[in-house]
Design an enzyme around this catalytic site. Structure first.
Site, PDB file in Angstrom:
ATOM      1  N   HIS A   1       4.526   1.981  -7.947  1.00 46.46           N
ATOM      2  CA  HIS A   1       3.559   0.882  -7.923  1.00 46.46           C
ATOM      3  C   HIS A   1       2.678   0.929  -9.178  1.00 46.46           C
ATOM      4  O   HIS A   1       2.349  -0.109  -9.765  1.00 46.46           O
ATOM      5  CB  HIS A   1       2.644   0.997  -6.695  1.00 46.46           C
ATOM      6  CG  HIS A   1       3.372   0.924  -5.378  1.00 46.46           C
ATOM      7  ND1 HIS A   1       3.495   2.010  -4.542  1.00 46.46           N
ATOM      8  CD2 HIS A   1       3.998  -0.100  -4.763  1.00 46.46           C
ATOM      9  CE1 HIS A   1       4.167   1.643  -3.454  1.00 46.46           C
ATOM     10  NE2 HIS A   1       4.481   0.377  -3.560  1.00 46.46           N
TER      11      HIS A   1
ATOM     12  N   GLY B   1       0.827  -1.205   0.000  1.00 45.31           N
ATOM     13  CA  GLY B   1       0.000   0.000   0.000  1.00 45.31           C
ATOM     14  C   GLY B   1       0.865   1.259   0.000  1.00 45.31           C
ATOM     15  O   GLY B   1       2.030   1.209  -0.397  1.00 45.31           O
ATOM     16  N   ALA B   2       0.278   2.404   0.416  1.00 50.56           N
ATOM     17  CA  ALA B   2       0.944   3.710   0.308  1.00 50.56           C
ATOM     18  C   ALA B   2       1.444   3.871  -1.134  1.00 50.56           C
ATOM     19  O   ALA B   2       2.623   4.142  -1.386  1.00 50.56           O
ATOM     20  CB  ALA B   2       2.078   3.850   1.322  1.00 50.56           C
TER      21      ALA B   2
ATOM     22  N   VAL C   1      11.075   3.691 -10.918  1.00 49.88           N
ATOM     23  CA  VAL C   1      10.508   5.006 -11.235  1.00 49.88           C
ATOM     24  C   VAL C   1      11.118   6.008 -10.252  1.00 49.88           C
ATOM     25  O   VAL C   1      11.193   5.735  -9.048  1.00 49.88           O
ATOM     26  CB  VAL C   1       8.973   4.986 -11.104  1.00 49.88           C
ATOM     27  CG1 VAL C   1       8.386   6.365 -11.377  1.00 49.88           C
ATOM     28  CG2 VAL C   1       8.384   3.949 -12.057  1.00 49.88           C
TER      29      VAL C   1
ATOM     30  N   ASP D   1      13.784  -2.723  -5.485  1.00 53.73           N
ATOM     31  CA  ASP D   1      14.152  -3.657  -4.411  1.00 53.73           C
ATOM     32  C   ASP D   1      14.863  -4.833  -5.079  1.00 53.73           C
ATOM     33  O   ASP D   1      14.305  -5.912  -5.239  1.00 53.73           O
ATOM     34  CB  ASP D   1      12.889  -4.089  -3.664  1.00 53.73           C
ATOM     35  CG  ASP D   1      12.201  -2.887  -3.035  1.00 53.73           C
ATOM     36  OD1 ASP D   1      12.629  -2.465  -1.963  1.00 53.73           O
ATOM     37  OD2 ASP D   1      11.262  -2.339  -3.645  1.00 53.73           O
TER      38      ASP D   1
ATOM     39  N   HIS E   1       2.397   4.733  -4.901  1.00 55.05           N
ATOM     40  CA  HIS E   1       2.950   5.883  -5.621  1.00 55.05           C
ATOM     41  C   HIS E   1       3.151   5.467  -7.084  1.00 55.05           C
ATOM     42  O   HIS E   1       2.787   4.341  -7.470  1.00 55.05           O
ATOM     43  CB  HIS E   1       4.251   6.347  -4.963  1.00 55.05           C
ATOM     44  CG  HIS E   1       5.249   5.259  -4.736  1.00 55.05           C
ATOM     45  ND1 HIS E   1       5.821   4.541  -5.766  1.00 55.05           N
ATOM     46  CD2 HIS E   1       5.765   4.725  -3.597  1.00 55.05           C
ATOM     47  CE1 HIS E   1       6.660   3.649  -5.286  1.00 55.05           C
ATOM     48  NE2 HIS E   1       6.635   3.726  -3.962  1.00 55.05           N
ATOM     49  N   ASP E   2       3.767   6.359  -7.866  1.00 51.19           N
ATOM     50  CA  ASP E   2       3.872   6.081  -9.301  1.00 51.19           C
ATOM     51  C   ASP E   2       4.752   4.870  -9.622  1.00 51.19           C
ATOM     52  O   ASP E   2       4.645   4.315 -10.718  1.00 51.19           O
ATOM     53  CB  ASP E   2       4.404   7.308 -10.047  1.00 51.19           C
ATOM     54  CG  ASP E   2       3.328   8.394 -10.162  1.00 51.19           C
ATOM     55  OD1 ASP E   2       2.166   8.112  -9.815  1.00 51.19           O
ATOM     56  OD2 ASP E   2       3.670   9.518 -10.580  1.00 51.19           O
TER      57      ASP E   2
ATOM     58  N   GLN F   1      15.469  -8.252  -3.391  1.00 50.45           N
ATOM     59  CA  GLN F   1      14.160  -8.923  -3.266  1.00 50.45           C
ATOM     60  C   GLN F   1      13.749  -9.550  -4.599  1.00 50.45           C
ATOM     61  O   GLN F   1      13.278 -10.699  -4.642  1.00 50.45           O
ATOM     62  CB  GLN F   1      13.123  -7.892  -2.820  1.00 50.45           C
ATOM     63  CG  GLN F   1      11.684  -8.341  -2.939  1.00 50.45           C
ATOM     64  CD  GLN F   1      10.743  -7.321  -2.331  1.00 50.45           C
ATOM     65  OE1 GLN F   1      10.621  -7.249  -1.124  1.00 50.45           O
ATOM     66  NE2 GLN F   1      10.084  -6.526  -3.158  1.00 50.45           N
TER      67      GLN F   1
HETATM   68  P1  AMP Z   1       6.340  -2.006  -1.482  1.00 49.20           P
HETATM   69  O1  AMP Z   1       4.909  -1.575  -1.402  1.00 49.20           O
HETATM   70  O2  AMP Z   1       7.315  -0.952  -1.112  1.00 49.20           O
HETATM   71  O3  AMP Z   1       6.586  -3.335  -0.812  1.00 49.20           O
HETATM   72  O4  AMP Z   1       6.626  -2.262  -3.017  1.00 49.20           O
HETATM   73  C1  AMP Z   1       5.774  -3.069  -3.788  1.00 49.20           C
HETATM   74  C2  AMP Z   1       6.415  -3.277  -5.140  1.00 49.20           C
HETATM   75  O5  AMP Z   1       6.603  -2.021  -5.775  1.00 49.20           O
HETATM   76  C3  AMP Z   1       7.790  -3.954  -5.065  1.00 49.20           C
HETATM   77  O6  AMP Z   1       7.916  -4.875  -6.133  1.00 49.20           O
HETATM   78  C4  AMP Z   1       8.708  -2.791  -5.244  1.00 49.20           C
HETATM   79  O7  AMP Z   1       9.973  -3.146  -5.782  1.00 49.20           O
HETATM   80  C5  AMP Z   1       7.948  -1.929  -6.215  1.00 49.20           C
HETATM   81  N1  AMP Z   1       8.415  -0.541  -6.166  1.00 49.20           N
HETATM   82  C6  AMP Z   1       8.558   0.239  -5.069  1.00 49.20           C
HETATM   83  N2  AMP Z   1       9.078   1.430  -5.406  1.00 49.20           N
HETATM   84  C7  AMP Z   1       9.275   1.403  -6.743  1.00 49.20           C
HETATM   85  C8  AMP Z   1       9.794   2.332  -7.701  1.00 49.20           C
HETATM   86  N3  AMP Z   1      10.227   3.532  -7.344  1.00 49.20           N
HETATM   87  N4  AMP Z   1       9.835   1.956  -8.993  1.00 49.20           N
HETATM   88  C9  AMP Z   1       9.413   0.717  -9.375  1.00 49.20           C
HETATM   89  N5  AMP Z   1       8.909  -0.197  -8.526  1.00 49.20           N
HETATM   90  C10 AMP Z   1       8.847   0.132  -7.230  1.00 49.20           C
END
Ligand code: AMP
Length: 281
Positions: free
Chosen positions: A39, A33-34, A179, A153, A36-37, A156
């Site tokens: 996601h 969640g939370a 992004v 990540d 952003h662009d 990951q």
């Molecule tokens: P999170 O909600 O932070 O666990 O991230 C969910 C997914 O979004 C993971 O696969 C992250 O690698 C991806 N993600 C987070 N930030 C970015 C970003 N700036 N650009 C591309 N993918 C992202």
């Protein structure tokens, strides 16, 4: 007008919502969640792969240490659903912690290989076990043909790609480039923790990664380039956890450009916020 997505909160509700879909029709975007662009880039890539895009929103307690920010991790449910509605996402999988981990839960996935590379795992030893366990559960719950992960990540992404291969899970992991803000800072849900001064300092991470990658490509000695980079990052006010060049696939240590396709990875803390980033060489 776009329709609000269906929200499934239990496994039977999820299965009902997906009853008529084949694996190849489903692309899963796992998130905490939370949104952003970054996601949203995953959602748009998912849309090109499959008819049904399922976004999971679950702040996974097993990947946080007791000292970390599980309690304060940003939660922006209404805004997240509005963004997913605008992207025409039809299904959001949002289990509660007791649905995901009932009281008698007793099985975990314990990744090695890239998960023990001495990068994130060194500073967050519980992290990849929690991530691999929850992702394996998400994959068996949703049964997607594709799951999208951000290169942001990077470790990951490597750990999950390996786990899917090792466990013969029938889906394809699809990486999505990072992004960034205009000044290079990688979008992250944790960027909201940064004060104005910290935010102004933060682009040093990407700047250092880019300049280090060009110097390594130009043939400079990796150890020297990384030592200079570490100084630049410290001078900007960060406490460095690591700045390393690794093999892009295995994340094994490298000493020269010839040791394989390389990836540069950084993690550093400023104030109470920890940021990570990486680039290809
Ligand atoms: P999170 O909600 O932070 O666990 O991230 C969910 C997914 O979004 C993971 O696969 C992250 O690698 C991806 N993600 C987070 N930030 C970015 C970003 N700036 N650009 C591309 N993918 C992202």
């Amino acid at each position: 007008m776009a329709r609000r997505p269906t929200i499934a909160r239990t496994v039977p509700a999820l299965r009902r919502a997906l009853a008529k879909a084949d694996r190849g029709d489903i692309a899963l975007v796992p998130t905490m969640g939370a949104l952003h662009d970054g996601h949203i880039a995953l959602v748009r890539r998912a849309r090109r792969l499959a008819r049904r895009v399922v976004v999971s929103i679950f702040v996974n307690p097993t990947q946080f240490a007791p000292s970390e920010d599980l309690g304060t991790y940003p939660r922006t449910w209404a805004a997240d659903i509005a963004k997913l509605t605008a992207e025409n996402v039809s299904l959001v999988w949002a289990p509660t912690a007791d649905v995901m981990y009932p009281e008698d839960f007793a099985t975990r996935v314990d990744p090695a290989g890239a998960a023990k590379a001495g990068l994130e795992d060194k500073f967050r030893p519980h992290f990849f076990g929690g991530v691999a366990t929850v992702c394996t559960k998400l994959f068996t719950q949703v049964e997607p043909g594709f799951a999208l992960f951000g290169e942001k990540d990077y470790q990951q992404l490597r750990v999950i790609t390996q786990a899917v291969r090792d466990l013969d899970l029938p889906l394809r992991i699809v990486p999505v480039p990072t992004v960034r803000e205009k000044d290079g800072l990688a979008l992250s849900s944790r960027n909201v923790y940064l004060s104005t001064d910290e935010r102004a300092a933060a682009p040093v991470l990407y700047r250092t990664l880019k300049s280090s990658a060009s110097r390594i490509k130009a043939g400079e000695v990796i150890a020297k380039v990384l030592a200079d980079g570490a100084n630049d990052i410290a001078r900007a006010g960060f406490v460095l956890d690591y700045l390393e060049a690794r093999h892009a696939r295995t994340l094994a240590s490298v000493t020269s450009r010839d040791d394989g396709p390389l990836r540069l990875l950084v993690a550093a803390r400023i104030g109470t916020t920890r940021l990570i980033d990486n680039v290809a060489v």
